[in-house]
Design a protein around this motif. Structure first.
Motif, PDB file in Angstrom:
ATOM      1  N   VAL A 212     -15.180  -4.743  -0.159  1.00  0.00           N
ATOM      2  CA  VAL A 212     -14.105  -3.756   0.013  1.00  0.00           C
ATOM      3  C   VAL A 212     -14.690  -2.354  -0.064  1.00  0.00           C
ATOM      4  O   VAL A 212     -15.449  -2.047  -0.982  1.00  0.00           O
TER       5      VAL A 212
ATOM      6  N   LYS B 118     -13.774   1.736  -0.104  1.00  0.00           N
ATOM      7  CA  LYS B 118     -12.647   2.629  -0.378  1.00  0.00           C
ATOM      8  C   LYS B 118     -13.079   4.088  -0.388  1.00  0.00           C
ATOM      9  O   LYS B 118     -14.101   4.423  -1.010  1.00  0.00           O
TER      10      LYS B 118
ATOM     11  N   VAL C  49      -8.614   2.253   2.474  1.00  0.00           N
ATOM     12  CA  VAL C  49      -9.171   0.995   1.968  1.00  0.00           C
ATOM     13  C   VAL C  49      -9.441   0.046   3.129  1.00  0.00           C
ATOM     14  O   VAL C  49      -8.559  -0.208   3.940  1.00  0.00           O
TER      15      VAL C  49
ATOM     16  N   LEU D 159     -11.591  -9.452  -4.451  1.00  0.00           N
ATOM     17  CA  LEU D 159     -10.886 -10.275  -5.440  1.00  0.00           C
ATOM     18  C   LEU D 159      -9.941 -11.222  -4.717  1.00  0.00           C
ATOM     19  O   LEU D 159      -9.259 -10.818  -3.766  1.00  0.00           O
TER      20      LEU D 159
ATOM     21  N   GLU E 221      -1.166 -10.736  -5.101  1.00  0.00           N
ATOM     22  CA  GLU E 221      -0.986  -9.370  -5.591  1.00  0.00           C
ATOM     23  C   GLU E 221       0.397  -9.194  -6.182  1.00  0.00           C
ATOM     24  O   GLU E 221       1.376  -9.771  -5.706  1.00  0.00           O
TER      25      GLU E 221
ATOM     26  N   ILE F 112      -6.383  -3.612  -9.330  1.00  0.00           N
ATOM     27  CA  ILE F 112      -6.868  -3.189  -8.003  1.00  0.00           C
ATOM     28  C   ILE F 112      -6.865  -1.672  -7.951  1.00  0.00           C
ATOM     29  O   ILE F 112      -7.803  -1.040  -7.513  1.00  0.00           O
ATOM     30  N   GLU F 113      -5.753  -1.089  -8.375  1.00  0.00           N
ATOM     31  CA  GLU F 113      -5.660   0.370  -8.358  1.00  0.00           C
ATOM     32  C   GLU F 113      -4.532   0.802  -9.265  1.00  0.00           C
ATOM     33  O   GLU F 113      -3.637   0.023  -9.590  1.00  0.00           O
TER      34      GLU F 113
HETATM   35  P1  AMP Z   1      -5.435  -0.023  -2.752  1.00  0.00           P
HETATM   36  O1  AMP Z   1      -5.076   1.181  -1.925  1.00  0.00           O
HETATM   37  O2  AMP Z   1      -6.628   0.160  -3.651  1.00  0.00           O
HETATM   38  O3  AMP Z   1      -4.234  -0.642  -3.422  1.00  0.00           O
HETATM   39  O4  AMP Z   1      -5.840  -1.134  -1.705  1.00  0.00           O
HETATM   40  C1  AMP Z   1      -4.974  -1.501  -0.651  1.00  0.00           C
HETATM   41  C2  AMP Z   1      -4.984  -2.983  -0.484  1.00  0.00           C
HETATM   42  O5  AMP Z   1      -6.299  -3.450  -0.209  1.00  0.00           O
HETATM   43  C3  AMP Z   1      -4.551  -3.722  -1.733  1.00  0.00           C
HETATM   44  O6  AMP Z   1      -3.174  -3.818  -1.827  1.00  0.00           O
HETATM   45  C4  AMP Z   1      -5.222  -5.068  -1.523  1.00  0.00           C
HETATM   46  O7  AMP Z   1      -4.450  -5.871  -0.640  1.00  0.00           O
HETATM   47  C5  AMP Z   1      -6.502  -4.717  -0.836  1.00  0.00           C
HETATM   48  N1  AMP Z   1      -7.600  -4.600  -1.806  1.00  0.00           N
HETATM   49  C6  AMP Z   1      -8.012  -3.493  -2.452  1.00  0.00           C
HETATM   50  N2  AMP Z   1      -9.034  -3.764  -3.287  1.00  0.00           N
HETATM   51  C7  AMP Z   1      -9.286  -5.084  -3.158  1.00  0.00           C
HETATM   52  C8  AMP Z   1     -10.242  -5.985  -3.734  1.00  0.00           C
HETATM   53  N3  AMP Z   1     -11.178  -5.562  -4.594  1.00  0.00           N
HETATM   54  N4  AMP Z   1     -10.199  -7.271  -3.365  1.00  0.00           N
HETATM   55  C9  AMP Z   1      -9.286  -7.720  -2.470  1.00  0.00           C
HETATM   56  N5  AMP Z   1      -8.380  -6.935  -1.877  1.00  0.00           N
HETATM   57  C10 AMP Z   1      -8.363  -5.628  -2.210  1.00  0.00           C
END
Ligand code: AMP
Ligand code: GLY
Length: 425
Positions: free
Chosen positions: A141, A143, A153, A187, A191, A281-282
């Motif tokens: 991933v 970001k 992302v 991961l 979710e 995750i965030e």
């Molecule tokens: P975020 O903006 O960090 O919430 O990321 C947007 C989406 O990307 C999340 O809702 C997840 O579906 C996916 N995502 C982010 N980080 C991961 C990770 N480490 N592993 C798997 N999916 C991720």
């Protein structure tokens, strides 16, 4: 008291709807607001990036309390500037909002305080990032560090995709937000979102939800800001919720306090429920959109009292009551969303939908033109229903959607499918 709410989306219509019902609320102003918030209070055309103008407005209208909806003003320090002017405001300071404003900040913070999250590395150099990717493997991933409105992302399943993401982000297509990238382990799991109301030292749970980020049925197509949501998220069992409080939320409050930047406001944890337990995750430093539109209709307690208790540092003295019903919201978007959309098409039937029991239509990207409501953005309406189960709420929400006459719009038809399958057993 007089309250000023900052923001203009469906989340802010839901906040305005809740706060206007509070016995503590005399006058409610919303800046800039939308036609939905105009039914709950007075919209004001303030430039909310001009903090001096916001402060001047608060003095002129004797505002006692400011509630900030979206992340950008929080990260820009609006709460700090209001506090310096002696005006009480709900939401984290600029330093505390870094939990949303910088992914690198949050990953380092989690490492320091032992909060479970995906393993990661930070990079400002594209070649170093690519060497790391090649050695690590896929899926992986990538970001952008800063605020990128949900577009920063990339979950890459090939090296080419991961390298392209690194090049785009570090190459300047995200501006300042992409000056640094975080590369983290993929991961696996389901979710879910967990919300906590925080006063700097105490956190109390503020509900759970799941949303649907992909634009099309079956979770297909590009990512969006969210096409629908429901609450509660049964996948977050009471046991898992206690674990999230103990392993993620409480250490975060303690860590932010230890650093001298206590966290006040809503802390929104985006979680992956992995086989090893919940992983962060965030973080978001605010309520979600459209999650707010399903959380607040379930809240029985007075929202203004709760937000004030957070600002005053007395959350340990209150408890929140929730309705047992489930809530589900369907986002109606303009055709073309999340790409470019045409504005200005007329929407009919909102009153017919709202005429149904336990249905509320929250406005997002709408505009009042005389006595007509027209579309004004990508995500336009949030058709929300309560029900004894998610299945019942879903049925009612789609019946309400069917009453809305807007040929230029569309929605997903499967919002809540995971929970409905779970309820079917
Ligand atoms: P975020 O903006 O960090 O919430 O990321 C947007 C989406 O990307 C999340 O809702 C997840 O579906 C996916 N995502 C982010 N980080 C991961 C990770 N480490 N592993 C798997 N999916 C991720
Ligand atoms: N619905 C996702 C968010 O508000 O960030």
């Amino acid at each position: 008291m007089n309250i000023l709410l900052i923001g203009s989306g469906g989340r802010e219509h839901a906040l305005a709807w809740s706060m206007a019902a509070s016995p503590l609320c005399d006058r409610l102003f919303v800046a800039p607001g939308n036609p939905g918030t105009a039914q709950q209070g007075e919209n004001v055309a303030l430039d909310v990036t001009d903090h001096a103008a916001v402060i001047a407005f608060c003095r002129r209208e004797s505002i006692d309390f400011v509630v900030v909806g979206p992340e950008a003003p929080l990260v820009a320090g609006l709460v700090d500037d209001l506090a310096a002017a002696g005006i009480k405001a709900f939401g984290p300071t600029r330093a505390a909002a870094q939990l949303e404003g910088s992914k690198a900040f949050t990953k380092d913070f989690c490492a320091e305080f032992g909060i479970p999250t995906a393993a990661y590395r930070r990079f400002t150099d594209a070649e170093a990032a690519k060497t790391y990717l090649r050695n690590y493997g896929v899926p992986i991933v990538v970001k952008a560090d800063g605020l990128a409105a949900g577009k920063g992302v990339v979950v890459a399943t090939s090296f080419e995709e991961a390298e392209a993401a690194v090049d785009a982000m570090l190459g300047g297509s995200f501006g300042e937000a992409g000056a640094e990238v975080v590369i983290e382990a993929y991961l696996e799991g389901e979710e879910a979102s967990f919300f906590a109301l925080c006063d700097g030292k105490t956190a109390i749970p503020f509900g759970t939800a799941q949303d649907h980020k992909r634009v099309h049925d079956g979770d297909e197509g590009p990512n969006t800001g969210g096409m629908g949501a429901y609450s509660p998220a049964a996948v977050l069992t009471p046991e898992l919720q206690s674990r999230v409080m103990r392993e993620i939320i409480e250490p975060t409050l303690a860590g932010m306090r230890a650093r001298g930047t206590p966290y006040t406001g809503i802390l929104y944890a985006g979680l992956m429920l992995t086989k090893d337990g919940p992983q962060l995750i965030e973080y978001n430093a605010r309520l979600g959109d459209p999650e707010t539109q399903v959380l607040l209709p379930r809240l029985k307690s007075d929202l203004v009292t709760a937000f004030l208790a957070a600002c005053d540092g007395v959350l340990d003295s209150i408890s929140l009551q929730w309705r047992p019903e489930a809530a589900l919201t369907v986002v109606m978007a303009a055709k073309g969303y999340p790409g470019p959309v045409e504005k200005g098409s007329e929407i009919r039937g909102i009153a017919q939908a709202e005429g149904m029991e336990d249905v509320i239509v929250f406005h997002a990207g709408t505009k009042q033109e005389g006595d007509r409501i027209v579309s004004q953005g990508g995500r336009v309406l949030n058709v929300t229903a309560l029900g004894t189960t998610i299945t019942a709420a879903q049925k009612r929400a789609y019946e309400a959607v069917a009453r809305i006459d807007w040929p230029e719009g569309f929605c997903r038809h499967d919002i809540g499918w995971r929970a409905v399958e779970r309820e079917r057993g």
